[in-house]
Design a protein around this motif. Sequence first.
Motif, PDB file in Angstrom:
ATOM      1  N   ARG A  48       0.820  -1.210   0.000  1.00  0.00           N
ATOM      2  CA  ARG A  48       0.000   0.000   0.000  1.00  0.00           C
ATOM      3  C   ARG A  48       0.855   1.261   0.000  1.00  0.00           C
ATOM      4  O   ARG A  48       2.008   1.233   0.426  1.00  0.00           O
ATOM      5  CB  ARG A  48      -0.925  -0.022   1.212  1.00  0.00           C
ATOM      6  N   PRO A  49       0.286   2.369  -0.449  1.00  0.00           N
ATOM      7  CA  PRO A  49       1.024   3.634  -0.426  1.00  0.00           C
ATOM      8  C   PRO A  49       1.563   3.926   0.980  1.00  0.00           C
ATOM      9  O   PRO A  49       0.874   3.730   1.972  1.00  0.00           O
ATOM     10  CB  PRO A  49      -0.019   4.676  -0.845  1.00  0.00           C
ATOM     11  N   GLY A  50       2.815   4.369   1.035  1.00  0.00           N
ATOM     12  CA  GLY A  50       3.458   4.676   2.305  1.00  0.00           C
ATOM     13  C   GLY A  50       4.113   3.486   2.966  1.00  0.00           C
ATOM     14  O   GLY A  50       4.797   3.638   3.970  1.00  0.00           O
ATOM     15  N   GLU A  51       3.886   2.289   2.432  1.00  0.00           N
ATOM     16  CA  GLU A  51       4.511   1.093   2.975  1.00  0.00           C
ATOM     17  C   GLU A  51       5.629   0.624   2.052  1.00  0.00           C
ATOM     18  O   GLU A  51       5.679   0.994   0.880  1.00  0.00           O
ATOM     19  CB  GLU A  51       3.496  -0.035   3.166  1.00  0.00           C
ATOM     20  N   CYS A  52       6.487  -0.203   2.604  1.00  0.00           N
ATOM     21  CA  CYS A  52       7.644  -0.709   1.869  1.00  0.00           C
ATOM     22  C   CYS A  52       7.872  -2.156   2.286  1.00  0.00           C
ATOM     23  O   CYS A  52       7.895  -2.462   3.478  1.00  0.00           O
ATOM     24  CB  CYS A  52       8.858   0.161   2.214  1.00  0.00           C
ATOM     25  N   SER A  99      13.685  -3.605  -2.452  1.00  0.00           N
ATOM     26  CA  SER A  99      12.391  -3.432  -1.829  1.00  0.00           C
ATOM     27  C   SER A  99      11.349  -3.134  -2.897  1.00  0.00           C
ATOM     28  O   SER A  99      11.666  -2.789  -4.025  1.00  0.00           O
ATOM     29  CB  SER A  99      12.432  -2.308  -0.784  1.00  0.00           C
ATOM     30  N   ILE A 100      10.079  -3.282  -2.491  1.00  0.00           N
ATOM     31  CA  ILE A 100       8.954  -3.050  -3.391  1.00  0.00           C
ATOM     32  C   ILE A 100       7.945  -2.217  -2.642  1.00  0.00           C
ATOM     33  O   ILE A 100       7.659  -2.462  -1.456  1.00  0.00           O
ATOM     34  CB  ILE A 100       8.338  -4.383  -3.857  1.00  0.00           C
ATOM     35  N   GLY A 101       7.400  -1.198  -3.319  1.00  0.00           N
ATOM     36  CA  GLY A 101       6.414  -0.332  -2.711  1.00  0.00           C
ATOM     37  C   GLY A 101       5.312  -0.015  -3.705  1.00  0.00           C
ATOM     38  O   GLY A 101       5.359  -0.414  -4.861  1.00  0.00           O
TER      39      GLY A 101
END
Length: 104
Positions: A48-52, A99-101
Amino acid sequence: MLATVAAGVMVSAGVASADPYDCPDGAVCAWPYEGYNGQVAVHYGAVRPGECWAPGFEALSVLNFTGQDQQTWSDYYCTVGGDLLRDGQGHGGGGYAYSIGAYP
């Protein structure tokens, strides 16, 4: 862009695989080797937006079946640029992701 590391994310490990379609629907998957080989890390659902999400290794193969565009990043905190990974798209080599965001 500020990002927080996602907590409470279900991550499972699988066996070595040369078939990228072993990545389940609704997930984004990462492999440590080109050609979708090695122990797969699976994030169920879109980041989700803001998460990593960091799979814990340099991913040389990634696949996105989340239903949403995702972004690969060149660091563990989703702050250093990478590549857009559209739904249903992946790359089995020639790039890397730590990482993936969420894609804005």
